[in-house]
Motif scaffolding. Structure first.
Motif, PDB file in Angstrom:
ATOM      1  N   VAL A 125      12.461   5.849  -2.960  1.00 25.75           N
ATOM      2  CA  VAL A 125      10.981   5.863  -3.612  1.00 25.75           C
ATOM      3  C   VAL A 125       9.998   5.689  -2.184  1.00 25.75           C
ATOM      4  CG1 VAL A 125       9.101   4.315  -4.883  1.00 25.75           C
ATOM      5  CG2 VAL A 125      11.605   5.343  -5.827  1.00 25.75           C
ATOM      6  N   ILE A 126      10.528   4.560  -1.471  1.00 24.08           N
ATOM      7  CA  ILE A 126       9.722   4.370  -0.196  1.00 24.08           C
ATOM      8  C   ILE A 126       9.405   5.415   0.651  1.00 24.08           C
ATOM      9  CG2 ILE A 126       9.563   2.934   1.836  1.00 24.08           C
ATOM     10  CD1 ILE A 126      11.176   0.593   0.369  1.00 24.08           C
ATOM     11  N   TRP A 127      10.643   6.191   0.870  1.00 25.59           N
ATOM     12  CA  TRP A 127      10.482   7.298   1.778  1.00 25.59           C
ATOM     13  C   TRP A 127       9.685   8.736   1.000  1.00 25.59           C
ATOM     14  CZ3 TRP A 127      11.025   7.808   6.951  1.00 25.59           C
ATOM     15  CH2 TRP A 127      11.623   6.422   7.527  1.00 25.59           C
ATOM     16  N   GLN A 128       9.916   8.644  -0.174  1.00 26.42           N
ATOM     17  CA  GLN A 128       9.039   9.825  -0.788  1.00 26.42           C
ATOM     18  C   GLN A 128       7.532   9.573  -0.699  1.00 26.42           C
ATOM     19  OE1 GLN A 128       8.527  10.002  -5.202  1.00 26.42           O
ATOM     20  NE2 GLN A 128       9.082  11.882  -5.109  1.00 26.42           N
ATOM     21  N   ILE A 129       7.332   8.194  -0.691  1.00 24.96           N
ATOM     22  CA  ILE A 129       5.775   7.761  -0.396  1.00 24.96           C
ATOM     23  C   ILE A 129       5.287   8.179   1.012  1.00 24.96           C
ATOM     24  CG2 ILE A 129       4.218   5.732  -0.302  1.00 24.96           C
ATOM     25  CD1 ILE A 129       5.470   4.522  -2.751  1.00 24.96           C
ATOM     26  N   VAL A 130       6.402   7.831   2.106  1.00 25.07           N
ATOM     27  CA  VAL A 130       6.082   8.008   3.343  1.00 25.07           C
ATOM     28  C   VAL A 130       6.064   9.487   3.730  1.00 25.07           C
ATOM     29  CG1 VAL A 130       6.992   7.682   5.706  1.00 25.07           C
ATOM     30  CG2 VAL A 130       7.269   6.033   4.181  1.00 25.07           C
ATOM     31  N   PHE A 131       7.008  10.275   3.100  1.00 19.00           N
ATOM     32  CA  PHE A 131       7.061  11.658   3.493  1.00 19.00           C
ATOM     33  C   PHE A 131       6.056  12.504   2.660  1.00 19.00           C
ATOM     34  CE2 PHE A 131      11.405  11.109   4.845  1.00 19.00           C
ATOM     35  CZ  PHE A 131      11.239  11.286   6.222  1.00 19.00           C
ATOM     36  N   SER A 132       5.279  11.878   1.808  1.00 18.18           N
ATOM     37  CA  SER A 132       4.493  12.534   0.647  1.00 18.18           C
ATOM     38  C   SER A 132       3.459  13.644   1.427  1.00 18.18           C
ATOM     39  CB  SER A 132       3.786  11.687  -0.373  1.00 18.18           C
ATOM     40  OG  SER A 132       3.017  12.340  -1.054  1.00 18.18           O
ATOM     41  N   GLU A 133       2.992  14.599   0.656  1.00 16.24           N
ATOM     42  CA  GLU A 133       2.109  15.437   1.290  1.00 16.24           C
ATOM     43  C   GLU A 133       0.572  15.166   0.637  1.00 16.24           C
ATOM     44  OE1 GLU A 133       3.815  19.635   0.931  1.00 16.24           O
ATOM     45  OE2 GLU A 133       5.801  18.302   1.451  1.00 16.24           O
ATOM     46  N   ALA A 134       0.715  14.210  -0.148  1.00 13.57           N
ATOM     47  CA  ALA A 134      -0.616  13.741  -0.738  1.00 13.57           C
ATOM     48  C   ALA A 134      -1.127  12.671   0.326  1.00 13.57           C
ATOM     49  CB  ALA A 134      -0.310  13.054  -2.034  1.00 13.57           C
TER      50      ALA A 134
ATOM     51  N   ALA B  32       0.014  -1.154  -1.301  1.00 11.36           N
ATOM     52  CA  ALA B  32       0.206  -2.168  -2.201  1.00 11.36           C
ATOM     53  C   ALA B  32      -1.103  -2.850  -2.285  1.00 11.36           C
ATOM     54  CB  ALA B  32       1.427  -2.922  -2.186  1.00 11.36           C
ATOM     55  N   LEU B  33      -1.714  -3.003  -1.232  1.00 10.77           N
ATOM     56  CA  LEU B  33      -2.924  -3.956  -1.005  1.00 10.77           C
ATOM     57  C   LEU B  33      -4.232  -3.068  -1.278  1.00 10.77           C
ATOM     58  CD1 LEU B  33      -2.078  -6.059   1.977  1.00 10.77           C
ATOM     59  CD2 LEU B  33      -1.798  -6.739  -0.462  1.00 10.77           C
ATOM     60  N   ARG B  34      -4.152  -1.856  -1.425  1.00 17.48           N
ATOM     61  CA  ARG B  34      -5.329  -1.184  -1.668  1.00 17.48           C
ATOM     62  C   ARG B  34      -5.838  -0.843  -2.954  1.00 17.48           C
ATOM     63  NH1 ARG B  34      -4.351   3.980   2.413  1.00 17.48           N
ATOM     64  NH2 ARG B  34      -3.265   2.946   4.074  1.00 17.48           N
ATOM     65  N   THR B  35      -7.257  -0.696  -2.752  1.00 14.86           N
ATOM     66  CA  THR B  35      -7.842  -0.371  -4.244  1.00 14.86           C
ATOM     67  C   THR B  35      -7.498   0.986  -4.513  1.00 14.86           C
ATOM     68  OG1 THR B  35      -9.919   0.507  -3.343  1.00 14.86           O
ATOM     69  CG2 THR B  35      -9.625  -1.898  -3.992  1.00 14.86           C
ATOM     70  N   ALA B 244       3.887   1.074  -5.285  1.00 13.94           N
ATOM     71  CA  ALA B 244       4.086   0.443  -3.981  1.00 13.94           C
ATOM     72  C   ALA B 244       4.281  -0.903  -4.213  1.00 13.94           C
ATOM     73  CB  ALA B 244       3.118   0.688  -2.871  1.00 13.94           C
ATOM     74  N   ALA B 245       3.472  -1.593  -4.878  1.00  8.21           N
ATOM     75  CA  ALA B 245       3.383  -3.261  -5.319  1.00  8.21           C
ATOM     76  C   ALA B 245       4.814  -3.535  -6.053  1.00  8.21           C
ATOM     77  CB  ALA B 245       2.249  -3.732  -6.108  1.00  8.21           C
ATOM     78  N   ALA B 246       5.086  -2.400  -7.088  1.00  9.55           N
ATOM     79  CA  ALA B 246       6.468  -2.688  -7.839  1.00  9.55           C
ATOM     80  C   ALA B 246       7.722  -2.727  -6.964  1.00  9.55           C
ATOM     81  CB  ALA B 246       6.411  -1.686  -8.881  1.00  9.55           C
ATOM     82  N   CYS B 247       7.701  -1.760  -6.155  1.00  6.02           N
ATOM     83  CA  CYS B 247       8.837  -1.303  -5.343  1.00  6.02           C
ATOM     84  C   CYS B 247       8.860  -2.719  -4.116  1.00  6.02           C
ATOM     85  CB  CYS B 247       8.327  -0.346  -4.491  1.00  6.02           C
ATOM     86  SG  CYS B 247       9.729   0.846  -4.287  1.00  6.02           S
ATOM     87  N   LEU B 248       7.773  -3.308  -3.713  1.00  5.18           N
ATOM     88  CA  LEU B 248       7.975  -4.495  -2.986  1.00  5.18           C
ATOM     89  C   LEU B 248       8.498  -5.736  -3.668  1.00  5.18           C
ATOM     90  CD1 LEU B 248       4.686  -4.449  -0.955  1.00  5.18           C
ATOM     91  CD2 LEU B 248       6.840  -4.379  -0.119  1.00  5.18           C
ATOM     92  N   ILE B 249       7.956  -5.675  -5.045  1.00  8.19           N
ATOM     93  CA  ILE B 249       8.566  -6.912  -5.897  1.00  8.19           C
ATOM     94  C   ILE B 249      10.055  -6.671  -6.131  1.00  8.19           C
ATOM     95  CG2 ILE B 249       8.308  -7.913  -7.859  1.00  8.19           C
ATOM     96  CD1 ILE B 249       5.378  -7.158  -8.050  1.00  8.19           C
ATOM     97  N   ALA B 250      10.421  -5.352  -6.109  1.00  6.49           N
ATOM     98  CA  ALA B 250      11.857  -5.151  -6.300  1.00  6.49           C
ATOM     99  C   ALA B 250      12.603  -5.620  -5.139  1.00  6.49           C
ATOM    100  CB  ALA B 250      12.113  -3.713  -6.877  1.00  6.49           C
ATOM    101  N   LEU B 251      12.332  -5.211  -4.016  1.00  8.96           N
ATOM    102  CA  LEU B 251      13.133  -5.389  -2.819  1.00  8.96           C
ATOM    103  C   LEU B 251      13.191  -6.762  -2.146  1.00  8.96           C
ATOM    104  CD1 LEU B 251      11.588  -4.809   0.011  1.00  8.96           C
ATOM    105  CD2 LEU B 251      11.823  -2.421  -0.868  1.00  8.96           C
ATOM    106  N   LEU B 252      12.023  -7.516  -2.508  1.00 11.51           N
ATOM    107  CA  LEU B 252      11.748  -8.906  -1.728  1.00 11.51           C
ATOM    108  C   LEU B 252      12.684  -9.660  -2.050  1.00 11.51           C
ATOM    109  CD1 LEU B 252       7.703  -9.352  -1.329  1.00 11.51           C
ATOM    110  CD2 LEU B 252       9.540  -9.002   0.383  1.00 11.51           C
ATOM    111  N   PRO B 253      13.057  -9.944  -3.358  1.00  9.62           N
ATOM    112  CA  PRO B 253      14.199 -10.910  -3.537  1.00  9.62           C
ATOM    113  C   PRO B 253      15.558 -10.621  -2.751  1.00  9.62           C
ATOM    114  CG  PRO B 253      13.363 -10.122  -5.844  1.00  9.62           C
ATOM    115  CD  PRO B 253      12.704  -9.068  -4.513  1.00  9.62           C
TER     116      PRO B 253
END
Lengths: 294, 276
Positions: A125-134, B32-35, B244-253
């Motif tokens: 999911v992270i890399w999909q966001i990083v590579f995204s074309e949006a 995750a910190l953006r509007t 992004a926020a959900a992802c961070l919460i999932a991997l931080l622990p």
């Protein structure tokens, strides 16, 4: 001291019992059942009705199979080579930093290790966001600052493979790094010193002294990483879903799709056995290497 | 390449390494910190003009998300307990008892680890379906336990083997039974390795996706990993900051636990892997 309270009298099987029972029920029996299913016509919705080799024939004559194997081969080979090289490189740099007493080495190790514990699905999911074309795609946003791009990281078949490999390297390098870092720590520094006294250059010392001593670790590490990479499933699923088309559909993903999307249990079992056979072949190679070293 | 120039080159190379490993995480934090409006501003808003914690608040105040986190904890800890409790006695036997087929059996257990869970999940799905255990956390915990056993046996048998036999023999000479020796001498000495193996199992289970994805059908029983994947599939550009926020919460622990116990864990890992 009563004999009943003496654990060694009970023989090993009492001690091994729980582990063997769980492994037998959840690994060995299903594995044998997968072999059985491969010789039937079962689907996910229907129990097997007859014994046949149709599933093997169907897999072998599947026009998609050569492409899947090619994708699996490229993904695995590129991942293993790059990840091992990067892991060794980082280990050498950090090891040098340690010896010179440079600050920040522990922090760097921790950073690489942090990527390792990121769940595979989150990695995708992270890399999909990083590579995204949006507009929120990180890499294209950075490229845009210097007037480049946007690059179709995930929708161009060749680039999608590269993207999947990069994401896999990001997560997997830590394992190689720890392996080599520990191996470097265990080397005898006297050999390095001796070579230095003899006037060998840094490159010579690496190629002629360090590298030969690491040979065993490199071989063993390569095999372990190969097995891990063959099983990679979740990060690719979340990153590309195997696409575009089937450009990044590795064997594990294809197996999953065959069973749980195509409901073809017997064909999926054949593919799963193919996957297991590839891993076990690598494992046998690993055992051979260890024996050689001893 | 020695001395100060070498140091500079070392740092330059390591800076590139740090950029590669930190970059994606930094970008995730930035998003995750953006509007919602700032999400469209690309790299220009890398440090958001108006950083907001609203995304985290929204995710954490979602009752379903709390359920996913709790499911993740329950499954990870349950699976790690099964793996450690089953593996510890087996590891002790491999390290201390002499029996026929010992080496072969240890290799066989290691070979199990080479088999992708995907292979066994195909038949397991059918069994659990027939037993009415699809969607059961107990079934997933058992599978996690089985997946964790080989590595745990490996790590712990190396740890037990490192304990000097003399200490155990001394206790035996003092008149303690084998069982007493095990409880009074061996287990306390192996405690750091046992803890490391348990924590490593928890962290690995936290990242498990395939097993719960296949075996848990209903949304309320998903762990966080499955929920993140479903969420990612259903998001659009306007909700990326939430993803992004959900992802961070999932991997931080996982990262927090791992970094806190890094020394313990790497020692356990490399001690087992690099013997000889």
């Amino acid at each position: 001291m009563s004999r009943a309270a003496d654990p060694s009298r009970a023989g090993p099987w009492l001690w091994l019992g729980p582990a063997l029972l769980v492994l037998g029920a959840i690994y060995l029996w299903p594995l044998l059942d997968a072999v059985r299913l491969a010789f039937t016509d079962a689907t996910l919705l229907r129990a097997p009705t007859r014994v046949s080799l149709d599933a093997f024939a169907a897999v072998l004559s599947d026009p998609a199979l050569p492409g899947i194997l090619r994708v699996t081969g490229i993904f695995t080979a590129a991942s293993v080579i790059l990840l091992q090289a990067l892991g060794l490189g980082i280990a050498l740099l950090v090891h040098r930093g340690d010896r010179r007493g440079l600050p920040g080495m522990a922090a760097l190790r921790a950073l690489v290790l942090a990527a390792w514990v990121v769940p595979g699905i989150a990695n995708g999911v992270i890399w999909q966001i990083v590579f995204s074309e949006a507009p929120f795609g990180g890499l294209n946003a950075v490229l845009a600052v210097v007037g480049l791009g946007p690059v179709a990281w995930l929708s161009d078949p060749a680039l999608a493979m590269l993207s999947a490999i990069i994401a896999n390297i990001w997560q997997g390098t830590a394992f190689s790094m720890i392996l080599y870092y520990a191996a470097l720590k265990g080397l005898d520094p006297a050999l390095q010193e001796a070579a230095k006294v003899d006037g060998a250059s840094a490159l010579d010392r690496f190629a002629l002294v360090t590298l030969p001593q690491l040979k065993g670790t490199i071989l063993a590490g390569s095999v372990l990483v190969t097995i891990q990479t063959l099983g990679t499933f979740d990060s690719i699923l979340a990153l590309t879903g195997g696409g575009p088309g089937q450009a990044t559909e590795v064997l594990s993903l294809y197996t999953y799709n065959t069973v749980f999307r195509g409901f073809d249990l017997s064909r999926g079992a054949v593919l799963a056995l193919l996957l297991a056979a590839l891993s076990l072949a690598a494992a046998a190679l690993y055992a051979l290497i260890l024996r050689e070293r001893r | 390449m020695t001395g100060r120039w070498g140091d500079i080159a070392t740092y330059a190379a390591l800076a590139l390494v740090a950029l590669f490993f930190l970059g994606p995480l930094a970008w995730l934090v930035s998003l995750a910190l953006r509007t919602p409006a700032e999400v469209y501003q690309g790299a220009a808003a890398f440090i958001p003009a108006h950083p907001t914690g609203a995304n985290f608040v929204q995710i954490l105040s979602d009752a379903a998300f709390g359920q996913y986190l709790w499911n993740g904890v329950k499954l990870s800890v349950g699976g790690a307990s099964v793996a450690t409790l089953c593996a510890a006695p087996a590891a002790w036997a491999f390290a201390r008892l002499d029996f026929a087929g010992r080496a072969g059996l240890l290799w066989a257990i290691l070979a199990v680890q080479m088999i992708s869970p995907l292979v066994i999940l195909i038949p397991l799905y059918r069994y659990f379906d027939a037993l009415g255990l699809l969607d059961s956390h107990a079934a997933v915990i058992a599978v996690y336990g089985a997946i964790g056993i080989p590595l745990t046996v490996w790590l712990l048998s190396a740890a037990f083997a490192r304990i000097p036999r003399e200490l155990e023999e001394a206790a035996r000479l003092d008149g303690h039974s084998r069982l007493e020796t095990l409880v009074l001498i061996t287990l306390p000495l192996a405690a750091p390795a046992l803890a490391a193996a348990f924590v490593l199992n928890v962290v690995m289970n936290w990242g498990q996706f395939l097993v719960p994805f296949v075996l848990l059908g209903s949304e309320k029983s998903w762990p966080i990993s499955v929920a993140i994947y479903r969420f990612a599939g259903s998001t659009s550009a306007s909700t990326t900051q939430l993803l992004a926020a959900a992802c961070l919460i999932a991997l931080l622990p996982a990262i927090a636990v791992f970094l806190a116990l890094q020394k313990l864990l790497t020692r356990a890992l490399t001690g087992g892997a690099l013997k000889g």
